[in-house]
Scaffold this motif. Structure first.
Motif, PDB file in Angstrom:
ATOM      1  N   GLU A 310      46.939  30.161  32.193  1.00 46.33           N
ATOM      2  CA  GLU A 310      46.794  30.750  30.857  1.00 46.33           C
ATOM      3  C   GLU A 310      46.987  32.262  30.840  1.00 46.33           C
ATOM      4  O   GLU A 310      46.808  32.912  29.817  1.00 46.33           O
ATOM      5  CB  GLU A 310      45.440  30.343  30.264  1.00 46.33           C
ATOM      6  CG  GLU A 310      45.395  28.845  29.994  1.00 46.33           C
ATOM      7  CD  GLU A 310      44.139  28.383  29.264  1.00 46.33           C
ATOM      8  OE1 GLU A 310      43.428  29.227  28.693  1.00 46.33           O
ATOM      9  OE2 GLU A 310      43.884  27.159  29.272  1.00 46.33           O
ATOM     10  N   GLY A 311      47.344  32.831  32.018  1.00 44.94           N
ATOM     11  CA  GLY A 311      47.741  34.244  32.016  1.00 44.94           C
ATOM     12  C   GLY A 311      46.838  35.199  32.772  1.00 44.94           C
ATOM     13  O   GLY A 311      47.056  36.414  32.746  1.00 44.94           O
ATOM     14  N   PHE A 312      45.818  34.681  33.470  1.00 41.12           N
ATOM     15  CA  PHE A 312      44.916  35.578  34.209  1.00 41.12           C
ATOM     16  C   PHE A 312      45.458  35.821  35.612  1.00 41.12           C
ATOM     17  O   PHE A 312      46.014  34.924  36.235  1.00 41.12           O
ATOM     18  CB  PHE A 312      43.514  34.958  34.297  1.00 41.12           C
ATOM     19  CG  PHE A 312      42.535  35.822  35.044  1.00 41.12           C
ATOM     20  CD1 PHE A 312      41.964  36.927  34.430  1.00 41.12           C
ATOM     21  CD2 PHE A 312      42.187  35.542  36.366  1.00 41.12           C
ATOM     22  CE1 PHE A 312      41.068  37.740  35.125  1.00 41.12           C
ATOM     23  CE2 PHE A 312      41.285  36.353  37.064  1.00 41.12           C
ATOM     24  CZ  PHE A 312      40.732  37.452  36.436  1.00 41.12           C
ATOM     25  N   GLU A 313      45.285  37.063  36.108  1.00 45.53           N
ATOM     26  CA  GLU A 313      45.707  37.365  37.479  1.00 45.53           C
ATOM     27  C   GLU A 313      44.534  37.868  38.305  1.00 45.53           C
ATOM     28  O   GLU A 313      43.844  38.808  37.904  1.00 45.53           O
ATOM     29  CB  GLU A 313      46.784  38.458  37.468  1.00 45.53           C
ATOM     30  CG  GLU A 313      48.177  37.928  37.219  1.00 45.53           C
ATOM     31  CD  GLU A 313      49.206  39.067  37.252  1.00 45.53           C
ATOM     32  OE1 GLU A 313      49.221  39.814  38.255  1.00 45.53           O
ATOM     33  OE2 GLU A 313      49.963  39.189  36.277  1.00 45.53           O
ATOM     34  N   PHE A 314      44.305  37.249  39.457  1.00 42.75           N
ATOM     35  CA  PHE A 314      43.268  37.726  40.374  1.00 42.75           C
ATOM     36  C   PHE A 314      43.768  38.963  41.107  1.00 42.75           C
ATOM     37  O   PHE A 314      44.930  39.029  41.481  1.00 42.75           O
ATOM     38  CB  PHE A 314      42.918  36.641  41.404  1.00 42.75           C
ATOM     39  CG  PHE A 314      42.084  35.538  40.846  1.00 42.75           C
ATOM     40  CD1 PHE A 314      40.701  35.653  40.783  1.00 42.75           C
ATOM     41  CD2 PHE A 314      42.680  34.358  40.362  1.00 42.75           C
ATOM     42  CE1 PHE A 314      39.923  34.624  40.261  1.00 42.75           C
ATOM     43  CE2 PHE A 314      41.901  33.333  39.839  1.00 42.75           C
ATOM     44  CZ  PHE A 314      40.518  33.468  39.789  1.00 42.75           C
ATOM     45  N   LYS A 315      42.882  39.935  41.317  1.00 46.54           N
ATOM     46  CA  LYS A 315      43.248  41.136  42.067  1.00 46.54           C
ATOM     47  C   LYS A 315      42.879  41.008  43.542  1.00 46.54           C
ATOM     48  O   LYS A 315      43.525  41.568  44.400  1.00 46.54           O
ATOM     49  CB  LYS A 315      42.504  42.349  41.500  1.00 46.54           C
ATOM     50  CG  LYS A 315      43.139  42.954  40.269  1.00 46.54           C
ATOM     51  CD  LYS A 315      42.415  44.255  39.907  1.00 46.54           C
ATOM     52  CE  LYS A 315      42.950  44.815  38.600  1.00 46.54           C
ATOM     53  NZ  LYS A 315      42.061  45.886  38.095  1.00 46.54           N
ATOM     54  N   TYR A 316      41.784  40.301  43.814  1.00 50.44           N
ATOM     55  CA  TYR A 316      41.281  40.177  45.189  1.00 50.44           C
ATOM     56  C   TYR A 316      41.554  38.748  45.665  1.00 50.44           C
ATOM     57  O   TYR A 316      40.805  37.838  45.353  1.00 50.44           O
ATOM     58  CB  TYR A 316      39.776  40.443  45.236  1.00 50.44           C
ATOM     59  CG  TYR A 316      39.377  41.838  44.826  1.00 50.44           C
ATOM     60  CD1 TYR A 316      39.068  42.806  45.781  1.00 50.44           C
ATOM     61  CD2 TYR A 316      39.286  42.182  43.477  1.00 50.44           C
ATOM     62  CE1 TYR A 316      38.682  44.087  45.409  1.00 50.44           C
ATOM     63  CE2 TYR A 316      38.902  43.463  43.094  1.00 50.44           C
ATOM     64  CZ  TYR A 316      38.610  44.410  44.061  1.00 50.44           C
ATOM     65  OH  TYR A 316      38.233  45.674  43.683  1.00 50.44           O
ATOM     66  N   THR A 317      42.655  38.587  46.414  1.00 50.54           N
ATOM     67  CA  THR A 317      43.068  37.216  46.735  1.00 50.54           C
ATOM     68  C   THR A 317      42.997  36.892  48.230  1.00 50.54           C
ATOM     69  O   THR A 317      43.324  35.794  48.636  1.00 50.54           O
ATOM     70  CB  THR A 317      44.513  36.965  46.255  1.00 50.54           C
ATOM     71  OG1 THR A 317      45.347  37.966  46.842  1.00 50.54           O
ATOM     72  CG2 THR A 317      44.606  37.043  44.736  1.00 50.54           C
TER      73      THR A 317
END
Length: 338
Positions: A310-317
């Protein structure tokens, strides 16, 4: 940043908790006016972090108690969003039904009734937990759980594994909140975070931070919590608190957001963690020779595919990104030595 006079207003319950304090900070940094509730505004030690947060933007601290009908009326009046983060966390409850489950459901519905009364709250964002998703018996390996998965209340109440009451409380709170939202025409979105770590404004933390640093600190009691998390969930799923706060805001602001969202960026195990930490932080002499029924690879993984789709991006992967910040925070808290 919103123009002055056009600031969105959010209420965050339980502002002296670990996740709630980080969410208050994130909302202020993003131009929100924030109201947060605490049970005792006069407790200087528990509320000391609010001074620093008030320097970031308009923050009002109000008294409210989950057990008191109507005590959230003032806090949510005039708010656009209500983030329900406060919840009873009594892992040692002698009588989980009375001490944990009933107060959790009652408290959540209490705040939601105040949201209905306000007439201004456009959406309620409930912070649940992966404990409402993965506490269930599974056979074999390679399971991927998504938002369709629910912890098995019948199994939990029959078998009574450690801290079963917490998982049951999270399931029942979600289900009762959903029912209430439907009956009262409220837009409700639920976020289910996994083991949440990383730096937050508060200087006293319990459970997730000491547990995730236990392989470095050498604290056996904290390590046994981490091992228990793996045993009960089939792995150690983690998310950075900054990503969780961004996911909560995403769930609030995205018009189309609905239902549940699992918030998880890494699925690992105690053994994998030990190997990674021993290599990255040799000064802490991490014990990689771990005994007990520990997993090499997660038997169960939690998926945030819906959130990402739905368009969310994780920064800490990666574990590296997560632990850089976490180790620094551990030193500030005195859990780790320099």
């Amino acid at each position: 940043m919103s123009v002055a006079g056009d600031k969105k207003t959010a209420c965050v319950t339980g502002g002296n908790g670990y996740i709630a304090s980080a969410l208050v900070k994130k909302l202020l940094e993003n131009g929100y006016a924030v109201r947060t509730t605490v049970r005792n505004p006069d407790d200087a030690e528990k509320n000391s972090h609010f001074k620093g947060l008030q320097a970031l933007g308009p923050l009002t601290v109000l008294r409210a108690d989950l057990n008191e009908e109507g005590s959230f009326d003032d806090a949510v009046a005039g708010c656009d969003f209500a983030f329900l983060v406060a919840a009873p966390v009594n892992f040692m409850a002698e009588n989980p039904e009375k001490e944990l489950i009933e107060p959790a459901v009652r408290g959540t519905l209490n705040v939601m009734r105040s949201c209905v009364k306000s007439g201004t709250v456009r959406r309620v964002i409930l912070t649940s937990s992966a404990a409402a998703v993965s506490s269930r018996p599974v056979d074999g390996d390679g399971h991927v759980l998504d938002e369709e998965s629910w912890s098995d209340v019948e199994w939990l109440t029959t078998e009574k594994p450690p801290v079963w009451g917490y998982s049951v409380s999270k399931v029942l709170v979600e289900k009762e909140a959903c029912k209430f939202a439907e009956e009262n025409g409220i837009s409700l979105v639920t976020v289910c975070p996994v083991l949440t770590v990383g730096k937050a404004p508060v200087s006293k933390v319990y459970t997730s931070i000491p547990a995730s640093l236990s392989l470095l600190s050498g604290n056996e009691a904290d390590l046994s919590m981490l091992k228990h998390a793996e045993k009960s969930g089939g792995g150690v799923p983690m998310v950075h608190v900054d990503d969780l706060c961004r996911a909560e805001m995403f769930a609030a602001e995205e018009e189309a957001a609905s239902g549940r969202y699992i918030c998880c960026s890494v699925n690992t195990t105690v053994v994998e963690l030990a190997r990674f930490l021993a290599q990255k932080y040799p000064q802490y002499n991490v014990n990689t020779n771990l005994s007990g029924e520990l997993l090499e690879k997660p038997r169960v993984s939690l998926s945030s595919a819906k959130l990402v789709r739905e368009g969310f991006e994780f920064k800490y992967t990666t574990l590296e990104e997560i632990y850089d910040d976490l180790v620094e925070y551990g030193k500030v808290l005195g859990i780790l030595h320099n």
